[in-house]
Design a protein around this motif. Structure first.
Motif, PDB file in Angstrom:
ATOM      1  N   GLY A 140    -110.070   5.623  40.180  1.00 39.90           N
ATOM      2  CA  GLY A 140    -111.170   4.875  40.789  1.00 39.90           C
ATOM      3  C   GLY A 140    -112.536   5.442  40.425  1.00 39.90           C
ATOM      4  N   TYR A 141    -112.629   6.752  40.359  1.00 45.70           N
ATOM      5  CA  TYR A 141    -113.913   7.377  40.037  1.00 45.70           C
ATOM      6  C   TYR A 141    -114.389   6.978  38.651  1.00 45.70           C
ATOM      7  CZ  TYR A 141    -117.198  11.057  38.700  1.00 45.70           C
ATOM      8  OH  TYR A 141    -118.295  11.729  38.236  1.00 45.70           O
ATOM      9  N   PHE A 142    -113.477   7.052  37.672  1.00 43.73           N
ATOM     10  CA  PHE A 142    -113.848   6.725  36.289  1.00 43.73           C
ATOM     11  C   PHE A 142    -114.120   5.226  36.123  1.00 43.73           C
ATOM     12  CE2 PHE A 142    -111.125  10.500  36.172  1.00 43.73           C
ATOM     13  CZ  PHE A 142    -111.980  11.387  35.528  1.00 43.73           C
ATOM     14  N   ILE A 143    -113.320   4.393  36.835  1.00 43.78           N
ATOM     15  CA  ILE A 143    -113.550   2.948  36.763  1.00 43.78           C
ATOM     16  C   ILE A 143    -114.945   2.600  37.315  1.00 43.78           C
ATOM     17  CG2 ILE A 143    -112.796   0.710  37.672  1.00 43.78           C
ATOM     18  CD1 ILE A 143    -109.932   1.818  37.598  1.00 43.78           C
ATOM     19  N   THR A 144    -115.327   3.274  38.410  1.00 49.25           N
ATOM     20  CA  THR A 144    -116.649   3.019  39.002  1.00 49.25           C
ATOM     21  C   THR A 144    -117.763   3.430  38.052  1.00 49.25           C
ATOM     22  OG1 THR A 144    -115.738   3.386  41.203  1.00 49.25           O
ATOM     23  CG2 THR A 144    -118.131   3.489  40.978  1.00 49.25           C
ATOM     24  N   LEU A 145    -117.623   4.593  37.381  1.00 52.70           N
ATOM     25  CA  LEU A 145    -118.642   5.035  36.429  1.00 52.70           C
ATOM     26  C   LEU A 145    -118.770   4.061  35.269  1.00 52.70           C
ATOM     27  CD1 LEU A 145    -118.114   8.915  36.207  1.00 52.70           C
ATOM     28  CD2 LEU A 145    -119.934   7.662  37.378  1.00 52.70           C
ATOM     29  N   VAL A 146    -117.636   3.606  34.730  1.00 54.88           N
ATOM     30  CA  VAL A 146    -117.669   2.660  33.618  1.00 54.88           C
ATOM     31  C   VAL A 146    -118.322   1.349  34.062  1.00 54.88           C
ATOM     32  CG1 VAL A 146    -116.246   1.264  32.070  1.00 54.88           C
ATOM     33  CG2 VAL A 146    -115.694   3.668  32.426  1.00 54.88           C
ATOM     34  N   GLY A 147    -117.970   0.901  35.275  1.00 55.20           N
ATOM     35  CA  GLY A 147    -118.577  -0.333  35.785  1.00 55.20           C
ATOM     36  C   GLY A 147    -120.080  -0.199  35.941  1.00 55.20           C
ATOM     37  N   MET A 148    -120.510   0.942  36.447  1.00 59.43           N
ATOM     38  CA  MET A 148    -121.944   1.162  36.599  1.00 59.43           C
ATOM     39  C   MET A 148    -122.644   1.198  35.240  1.00 59.43           C
ATOM     40  SD  MET A 148    -121.737   4.034  39.628  1.00 59.43           S
ATOM     41  CE  MET A 148    -123.484   4.348  39.691  1.00 59.43           C
ATOM     42  N   PHE A 177    -131.821   0.909  38.791  1.00 64.38           N
ATOM     43  CA  PHE A 177    -131.175   1.845  39.710  1.00 64.38           C
ATOM     44  C   PHE A 177    -130.901   1.236  41.090  1.00 64.38           C
ATOM     45  CE2 PHE A 177    -132.259   5.047  36.633  1.00 64.38           C
ATOM     46  CZ  PHE A 177    -131.269   6.000  36.803  1.00 64.38           C
ATOM     47  N   ILE A 178    -131.447   0.079  41.387  1.00 63.79           N
ATOM     48  CA  ILE A 178    -131.181  -0.533  42.697  1.00 63.79           C
ATOM     49  C   ILE A 178    -129.697  -0.867  42.869  1.00 63.79           C
ATOM     50  CG2 ILE A 178    -131.547  -2.650  44.048  1.00 63.79           C
ATOM     51  CD1 ILE A 178    -134.492  -2.482  43.292  1.00 63.79           C
ATOM     52  N   PRO A 179    -129.048  -1.609  41.906  1.00 61.90           N
ATOM     53  CA  PRO A 179    -127.601  -1.875  42.101  1.00 61.90           C
ATOM     54  C   PRO A 179    -126.751  -0.612  42.026  1.00 61.90           C
ATOM     55  CG  PRO A 179    -128.338  -2.669  39.953  1.00 61.90           C
ATOM     56  CD  PRO A 179    -129.558  -2.306  40.719  1.00 61.90           C
ATOM     57  N   LEU A 180    -127.178   0.345  41.177  1.00 61.08           N
ATOM     58  CA  LEU A 180    -126.410   1.601  41.105  1.00 61.08           C
ATOM     59  C   LEU A 180    -126.480   2.335  42.429  1.00 61.08           C
ATOM     60  CD1 LEU A 180    -127.492   2.899  37.567  1.00 61.08           C
ATOM     61  CD2 LEU A 180    -125.573   1.418  38.170  1.00 61.08           C
ATOM     62  N   THR A 181    -127.658   2.322  43.038  1.00 64.55           N
ATOM     63  CA  THR A 181    -127.797   2.964  44.350  1.00 64.55           C
ATOM     64  C   THR A 181    -126.967   2.245  45.405  1.00 64.55           C
ATOM     65  OG1 THR A 181    -130.060   3.604  43.748  1.00 64.55           O
ATOM     66  CG2 THR A 181    -129.473   3.691  46.077  1.00 64.55           C
ATOM     67  N   PHE A 182    -126.871   0.907  45.294  1.00 63.56           N
ATOM     68  CA  PHE A 182    -126.051   0.136  46.236  1.00 63.56           C
ATOM     69  C   PHE A 182    -124.576   0.521  46.122  1.00 63.56           C
ATOM     70  CE2 PHE A 182    -123.356  -3.590  46.913  1.00 63.56           C
ATOM     71  CZ  PHE A 182    -123.622  -3.833  48.262  1.00 63.56           C
ATOM     72  N   ILE A 183    -124.109   0.599  44.864  1.00 70.25           N
ATOM     73  CA  ILE A 183    -122.689   0.968  44.657  1.00 70.25           C
ATOM     74  C   ILE A 183    -122.404   2.357  45.198  1.00 70.25           C
ATOM     75  CG2 ILE A 183    -120.949   1.430  42.889  1.00 70.25           C
ATOM     76  CD1 ILE A 183    -122.285  -0.756  41.193  1.00 70.25           C
ATOM     77  N   VAL A 184    -123.286   3.313  44.867  1.00 72.43           N
ATOM     78  CA  VAL A 184    -123.096   4.678  45.366  1.00 72.43           C
ATOM     79  C   VAL A 184    -123.146   4.704  46.883  1.00 72.43           C
ATOM     80  CG1 VAL A 184    -124.138   6.977  45.420  1.00 72.43           C
ATOM     81  CG2 VAL A 184    -123.996   5.731  43.259  1.00 72.43           C
ATOM     82  N   GLY A 185    -124.039   3.894  47.467  1.00 76.73           N
ATOM     83  CA  GLY A 185    -124.131   3.851  48.931  1.00 76.73           C
ATOM     84  C   GLY A 185    -122.869   3.297  49.575  1.00 76.73           C
ATOM     85  N   VAL A 186    -122.285   2.264  48.946  1.00 81.82           N
ATOM     86  CA  VAL A 186    -121.050   1.672  49.502  1.00 81.82           C
ATOM     87  C   VAL A 186    -119.912   2.677  49.501  1.00 81.82           C
ATOM     88  CG1 VAL A 186    -119.258  -0.062  49.113  1.00 81.82           C
ATOM     89  CG2 VAL A 186    -121.682  -0.697  48.979  1.00 81.82           C
ATOM     90  N   TYR A 187    -119.718   3.332  48.345  1.00 85.80           N
ATOM     91  CA  TYR A 187    -118.599   4.275  48.251  1.00 85.80           C
ATOM     92  C   TYR A 187    -118.920   5.637  48.870  1.00 85.80           C
ATOM     93  CZ  TYR A 187    -116.079   0.968  45.433  1.00 85.80           C
ATOM     94  OH  TYR A 187    -115.406  -0.153  44.997  1.00 85.80           O
ATOM     95  N   GLY A 188    -120.126   5.774  49.352  1.00 85.16           N
ATOM     96  CA  GLY A 188    -120.445   7.010  50.068  1.00 85.16           C
ATOM     97  C   GLY A 188    -120.202   6.897  51.557  1.00 85.16           C
ATOM     98  N   MET A 189    -119.788   5.693  52.003  1.00 79.50           N
ATOM     99  CA  MET A 189    -119.497   5.519  53.434  1.00 79.50           C
ATOM    100  C   MET A 189    -118.180   6.200  53.806  1.00 79.50           C
ATOM    101  SD  MET A 189    -120.783   1.635  54.209  1.00 79.50           S
ATOM    102  CE  MET A 189    -119.735   0.891  52.955  1.00 79.50           C
TER     103      MET A 189
END
Length: 361
Positions: A336-344, A311-323
């Motif tokens: 973009g939303y679906f691409i990010t989920l698939v990437g995660m 969950f550390i990298p997932l939290t990083f990704i969510v933190g970046v796109y939450g800015m």
């Protein structure tokens, strides 16, 4: 159930008869056996005066065994001591149930104070230790029991039915048989304890319950109590084996009978070996229990660590796109939303595959 307690400080006054046991309401009964190789007489539930009369009229060459159940009648014990000419401090020692196993070698008397295990009938009960005393004087043996038990039932039957050598030998051999019966009670009880210890070992391997550890501690304490009762017995039996060097002791126990006391010493060593074996198994069960607990905790921590790492990298990704920056091109992408989920999701699969490849779980 009452368990024997050993004390370094003697609470009872010497030469003072004072009952310190736990059975003040046990009915008092006296039993007398008088026998030779060809004759046998048995008297039960007689008064002391009647027993005195029987003994005075008995043959001097006959073997006499006097047994008393119930030790709370101080006046009766005083009368017994006076009739059989037993020193007052020996009679006081009979009532001192907190003392260790011991033997007193006097001019014409041998005094034994031994511990015996009462029948172990329920795995949930504590081991109960009873003190039994013997006084050996030439051709008479006196035994004192706090309450009625079945320790000597087989010996009585052997005397009644003339089985074995008991009717052919002296009181020293009779004492050997009685002590041997007491030691057999140790083996019977320890066999039951060993079965329970085996179950404790299985529980320690299969369960992680607190009751398992409590059971280990209880059986360890009980075995240590038994060990404290047996160790002095081994010492006094070794001392008895050297009595042939003393003239007065030789008159009480013949050299032929002293040979059998070596067997008792070997038996005491066997009992101690069995106790040590069970204590070692309990020690192993304790170590296994704590190591299993430690391994189980390590497994839990490993799982939690892997989950945290995932969950550390997932939290990083969510933190970046939450800015809340406006110039983030990915925010304007239609998918973009679906691409990010698939990437995660793919990132999680790659990490799990890597952990599996490294055999981290």
């Amino acid at each position: 159930m009452r368990r024997v307690k050993y004390s370094k400080i003697r609470k009872l006054q010497p030469n003072t008869l004072e009952y310190s046991g736990s059975f003040p309401d046990v009915p008092i009964s006296m039993q007398l056996f008088i026998y030779t190789e060809d004759q046998f007489e048995e008297y039960n539930d007689l008064s002391l005066k009647e027993i005195e009369e029987v003994l005075k009229n008995s043959s001097a060459d006959s073997i006499k065994w006097f047994n008393l159940h119930g030790l709370h009648d101080i006046e009766l014990l005083q009368e017994i001591g006076e009739f059989f000419q037993i020193q007052s401090y020996i009679m006081a020692e009979i009532l001192n149930f907190g003392r260790r196993t011991r033997v007193e070698d006097l001019d014409d008397t041998l005094f034994f104070s031994l511990k015996a295990l009462l029948p172990y009938q329920d795995a949930n009960q504590n081991i109960e230790i009873e003190q039994i005393s013997f006084i050996l004087k030439s051709n008479i043996l006196l035994s004192f029991q706090e309450k009625r038990g079945d320790f000597f039932h087989i010996i009585r039957e052997r005397i009644r039915k003339k089985i074995g050598q008991v009717r052919k030998r002296d009181t020293g051999y009779l004492l050997y048989l009685l002590i041997d019966s007491l030691m057999d009670s140790f083996f019977v009880t320890l066999d039951v304890v060993e079965d329970n210890v085996e179950q404790i070992l299985l529980d320690a391997r299969a369960k992680y319950h607190r009751d398992t550890l409590i059971g280990i501690e209880e059986y360890t304490q009980e075995l240590n109590d038994v060990k404290r009762a047996v160790m002095p017995m081994r010492e006094i039996l070794n001392n008895v084996g050297t009595l042939h060097d003393k003239k007065h002791a030789h008159m009480i126990i013949s050299k032929d009978s002293l040979i059998f006391y070596d067997r008792l010493q070997y038996k005491s060593i066997e009992i101690l070996d069995q106790i040590e074996y069970n204590l070692n198994k309990l020690d192993s069960a304790t170590n296994y229990y704590f190591s299993s607990q430690s391994n189980r905790m390590n497994e839990i921590m490993k799982v939690l660590t892997i989950v945290s790492v995932i969950f550390i990298p997932l939290t990083f990704i969510v933190g970046v796109y939450g800015m809340n920056f406006e110039n983030m091109p990915e925010l304007k992408m239609e998918n973009g939303y679906f691409i990010t989920l698939v990437g995660m999701f793919l990132l999680v699969l790659v990490m799990i595959a890597y952990f599996k490849w490294k055999r981290w779980f």
